[in-house]
Structures are given as structure tokens and as C-alpha cells.
Design a protein around this motif. Structure first.
Motif, PDB file in Angstrom:
ATOM      1  N   TRP A  44      30.069  38.798  54.082  1.00 45.84           N
ATOM      2  CA  TRP A  44      29.007  38.862  55.023  1.00 45.84           C
ATOM      3  C   TRP A  44      28.208  37.340  54.788  1.00 45.84           C
ATOM      4  O   TRP A  44      28.013  36.686  55.585  1.00 45.84           O
ATOM      5  CB  TRP A  44      27.909  40.239  54.683  1.00 45.84           C
ATOM      6  CG  TRP A  44      26.657  39.797  55.795  1.00 45.84           C
ATOM      7  CD1 TRP A  44      26.632  40.015  56.949  1.00 45.84           C
ATOM      8  CD2 TRP A  44      25.492  39.178  55.336  1.00 45.84           C
ATOM      9  NE1 TRP A  44      25.624  39.959  57.577  1.00 45.84           N
ATOM     10  CE2 TRP A  44      24.944  39.196  56.706  1.00 45.84           C
ATOM     11  CE3 TRP A  44      24.949  38.618  54.286  1.00 45.84           C
ATOM     12  CZ2 TRP A  44      23.231  38.544  56.825  1.00 45.84           C
ATOM     13  CZ3 TRP A  44      23.668  38.081  54.249  1.00 45.84           C
ATOM     14  CH2 TRP A  44      22.894  38.285  55.480  1.00 45.84           C
ATOM     15  N   ASN A  73      26.423  32.886  56.437  1.00 47.53           N
ATOM     16  CA  ASN A  73      26.102  33.593  57.563  1.00 47.53           C
ATOM     17  C   ASN A  73      24.703  33.021  57.844  1.00 47.53           C
ATOM     18  O   ASN A  73      23.812  32.722  57.185  1.00 47.53           O
ATOM     19  CB  ASN A  73      25.774  35.055  57.004  1.00 47.53           C
ATOM     20  CG  ASN A  73      25.513  36.116  58.230  1.00 47.53           C
ATOM     21  OD1 ASN A  73      24.731  36.088  58.474  1.00 47.53           O
ATOM     22  ND2 ASN A  73      26.489  37.052  58.240  1.00 47.53           N
ATOM     23  N   PRO A  74      24.550  32.828  59.353  1.00 43.89           N
ATOM     24  CA  PRO A  74      23.420  32.506  59.888  1.00 43.89           C
ATOM     25  C   PRO A  74      22.230  33.233  59.654  1.00 43.89           C
ATOM     26  O   PRO A  74      21.023  32.663  59.808  1.00 43.89           O
ATOM     27  CB  PRO A  74      23.806  32.426  61.591  1.00 43.89           C
ATOM     28  CG  PRO A  74      24.975  33.230  61.773  1.00 43.89           C
ATOM     29  CD  PRO A  74      25.646  33.432  60.500  1.00 43.89           C
ATOM     30  N   ASN A  75      22.212  34.651  59.144  1.00 42.89           N
ATOM     31  CA  ASN A  75      21.160  35.367  58.825  1.00 42.89           C
ATOM     32  C   ASN A  75      20.857  35.256  57.429  1.00 42.89           C
ATOM     33  O   ASN A  75      19.852  36.077  57.058  1.00 42.89           O
ATOM     34  CB  ASN A  75      21.189  36.745  59.530  1.00 42.89           C
ATOM     35  CG  ASN A  75      21.224  36.864  60.878  1.00 42.89           C
ATOM     36  OD1 ASN A  75      20.751  36.329  61.550  1.00 42.89           O
ATOM     37  ND2 ASN A  75      21.866  37.814  61.271  1.00 42.89           N
ATOM     38  N   HIS A  77      19.073  33.275  55.883  1.00 47.66           N
ATOM     39  CA  HIS A  77      17.639  32.982  55.797  1.00 47.66           C
ATOM     40  C   HIS A  77      16.910  34.347  55.492  1.00 47.66           C
ATOM     41  O   HIS A  77      15.615  34.337  55.142  1.00 47.66           O
ATOM     42  CB  HIS A  77      17.160  31.935  56.751  1.00 47.66           C
ATOM     43  CG  HIS A  77      16.886  32.679  58.002  1.00 47.66           C
ATOM     44  ND1 HIS A  77      18.030  32.963  58.869  1.00 47.66           N
ATOM     45  CD2 HIS A  77      15.978  33.234  58.689  1.00 47.66           C
ATOM     46  CE1 HIS A  77      17.817  33.380  60.126  1.00 47.66           C
ATOM     47  NE2 HIS A  77      16.555  33.777  60.070  1.00 47.66           N
ATOM     48  N   LEU A  78      17.335  35.652  56.224  1.00 44.36           N
ATOM     49  CA  LEU A  78      16.548  36.601  56.166  1.00 44.36           C
ATOM     50  C   LEU A  78      16.382  37.167  54.873  1.00 44.36           C
ATOM     51  O   LEU A  78      15.713  38.205  54.524  1.00 44.36           O
ATOM     52  CB  LEU A  78      17.257  37.522  57.070  1.00 44.36           C
ATOM     53  CG  LEU A  78      17.185  37.277  58.461  1.00 44.36           C
ATOM     54  CD1 LEU A  78      17.951  38.270  59.363  1.00 44.36           C
ATOM     55  CD2 LEU A  78      15.720  37.275  59.135  1.00 44.36           C
ATOM     56  N   GLU A  89      12.662  32.205  49.459  1.00 46.05           N
ATOM     57  CA  GLU A  89      12.516  31.285  50.269  1.00 46.05           C
ATOM     58  C   GLU A  89      11.694  30.112  49.817  1.00 46.05           C
ATOM     59  O   GLU A  89      11.618  29.141  50.755  1.00 46.05           O
ATOM     60  CB  GLU A  89      11.833  32.094  51.545  1.00 46.05           C
ATOM     61  CG  GLU A  89      10.640  32.742  50.858  1.00 46.05           C
ATOM     62  CD  GLU A  89      10.594  34.234  50.413  1.00 46.05           C
ATOM     63  OE1 GLU A  89       9.713  35.035  50.481  1.00 46.05           O
ATOM     64  OE2 GLU A  89      11.798  34.689  49.685  1.00 46.05           O
ATOM     65  N   TYR A 101      20.746  33.792  47.021  1.00 42.63           N
ATOM     66  CA  TYR A 101      20.956  34.978  47.976  1.00 42.63           C
ATOM     67  C   TYR A 101      22.241  35.876  47.505  1.00 42.63           C
ATOM     68  O   TYR A 101      21.993  37.013  47.799  1.00 42.63           O
ATOM     69  CB  TYR A 101      21.494  33.937  49.168  1.00 42.63           C
ATOM     70  CG  TYR A 101      20.751  33.443  50.176  1.00 42.63           C
ATOM     71  CD1 TYR A 101      19.295  33.573  50.229  1.00 42.63           C
ATOM     72  CD2 TYR A 101      21.025  32.211  51.098  1.00 42.63           C
ATOM     73  CE1 TYR A 101      18.379  32.781  51.105  1.00 42.63           C
ATOM     74  CE2 TYR A 101      20.325  31.369  51.889  1.00 42.63           C
ATOM     75  CZ  TYR A 101      19.140  31.918  51.737  1.00 42.63           C
ATOM     76  OH  TYR A 101      18.237  31.036  52.641  1.00 42.63           O
ATOM     77  N   ARG A 120      21.523  42.909  56.511  1.00 41.77           N
ATOM     78  CA  ARG A 120      20.529  42.423  57.547  1.00 41.77           C
ATOM     79  C   ARG A 120      20.789  42.516  58.768  1.00 41.77           C
ATOM     80  O   ARG A 120      20.511  41.981  59.666  1.00 41.77           O
ATOM     81  CB  ARG A 120      20.057  40.789  57.289  1.00 41.77           C
ATOM     82  CG  ARG A 120      19.606  40.382  55.793  1.00 41.77           C
ATOM     83  CD  ARG A 120      18.860  41.379  54.957  1.00 41.77           C
ATOM     84  NE  ARG A 120      18.426  40.654  53.921  1.00 41.77           N
ATOM     85  CZ  ARG A 120      18.281  41.261  52.680  1.00 41.77           C
ATOM     86  NH1 ARG A 120      19.335  41.912  52.306  1.00 41.77           N
ATOM     87  NH2 ARG A 120      17.660  40.610  51.733  1.00 41.77           N
ATOM     88  N   GLU A 123      17.620  43.535  61.154  1.00 40.38           N
ATOM     89  CA  GLU A 123      16.431  42.525  61.174  1.00 40.38           C
ATOM     90  C   GLU A 123      16.675  41.462  62.458  1.00 40.38           C
ATOM     91  O   GLU A 123      17.637  41.263  62.871  1.00 40.38           O
ATOM     92  CB  GLU A 123      16.485  41.446  59.838  1.00 40.38           C
ATOM     93  CG  GLU A 123      15.910  42.683  58.815  1.00 40.38           C
ATOM     94  CD  GLU A 123      15.972  42.027  57.464  1.00 40.38           C
ATOM     95  OE1 GLU A 123      15.316  40.890  57.367  1.00 40.38           O
ATOM     96  OE2 GLU A 123      16.406  42.684  56.602  1.00 40.38           O
TER      97      GLU A 123
END
Length: 123
Positions: A44, A73-75, A77-78, A89, A101, A120, A123
Motif C-alpha cells: 500500500w 501512495n498518494p495518501n 500524507h494521511l 508530519e 510512515y 487509510r 479518510e
């Protein structure tokens, strides 16, 4: 904002994924999770499947190369929170942030968090 000590990024960059992977696996298996779940979490985040991970381990790729070659994964940052005493963060170094991460996802897996939450999905 607390930053890792000088030299941390260089040390992490040179560390091989193969040297840390057994610790990730032992951590999750000790808590009743599986290698398959660990690989799902890694895929992921990085896009690497089981076959690619085996190759990465066999080649003893450094974390620098591991993260340079991956499709983050573009998510990603969540993924927030504190891991190893640092708020993810707020980390300035992209390499250290990506490693944290991964550490955070492995930690959540070991703590029994549901896969949908770890990945995620909601979200």
C-alpha cells in the motif's frame, strides 16, 4: 519541532531494507499478524509486491534506493502521529518521513488496528 540528530538521515539512507525487514516481520507475527498482512501494508505504501520485496531483500537495497524506486501512495500524507519520539508530519527530511510512515504502519499492524484503518481507506 523536534528533529532527529545530525547524521540520522545519512545513517538511514545507507541502512539496508533487508536488515530491518526481519524486525518488522517478528514484531507483527509476535502480535498475531501475518507476513501477508505485512506485505499488504508495505505494498500500500510503496507499491512493492512480495516478489519485488524478495528482490529488494536479496539485493540488500538501501532505504535511500528503496524509497527512490517506490511509487509512494498518494495518501501517505494521511499517516500522522508520533513514532520513535517524532511527529511524522513535522519531519523535514523526506527520507526520514517516508521511513517513519513505514514504521508507523508496521506499528499499527502490530497493535491490532483494522487493515482498513491502517491503509487509510476511510479518510
Amino acid at each position: 519541532m523536534k528533529e532527529p540528530p545530525p547524521g540520522t538521515e545519512e545513517r538511514i539512507a545507507k541502512m539496508s531494507f533487508a536488515s530491518v525487514y526481519p524486525h518488522y516481520l517478528a514484531k507483527v507475527e509476535k502480535k498475531g499478524r501475518t507476513k501477508k498482512e505485512l506485505h499488504e501494508v508495505i505494498k500500500w505504501l510503496t507499491g512493492y509486491d512480495g516478489k519485488e520485496l524478495k528482490s529488494i531483500i536479496d539485493e540488500e537495497l538501501t532505504f535511500e534506493t528503496f524509497f527512490k524506486r517506490c511509487k509512494l501512495n498518494p495518501n501517505a500524507h494521511l499517516i500522522k502521529g508520533v513514532i520513535c519520539g517524532y511527529r511524522i508530519e513535522e519531519l523535514k527530511s523526506p527520507l526520514i518521513r517516508k521511513l517513519r510512515y513505514l514504521d508507523k504502519l508496521v506499528d499499527e499492524l502490530a497493535k491490532g488496528r483494522k487493515m482498513e484503518k491502517i491503509l487509510r481507506v476511510d479518510e
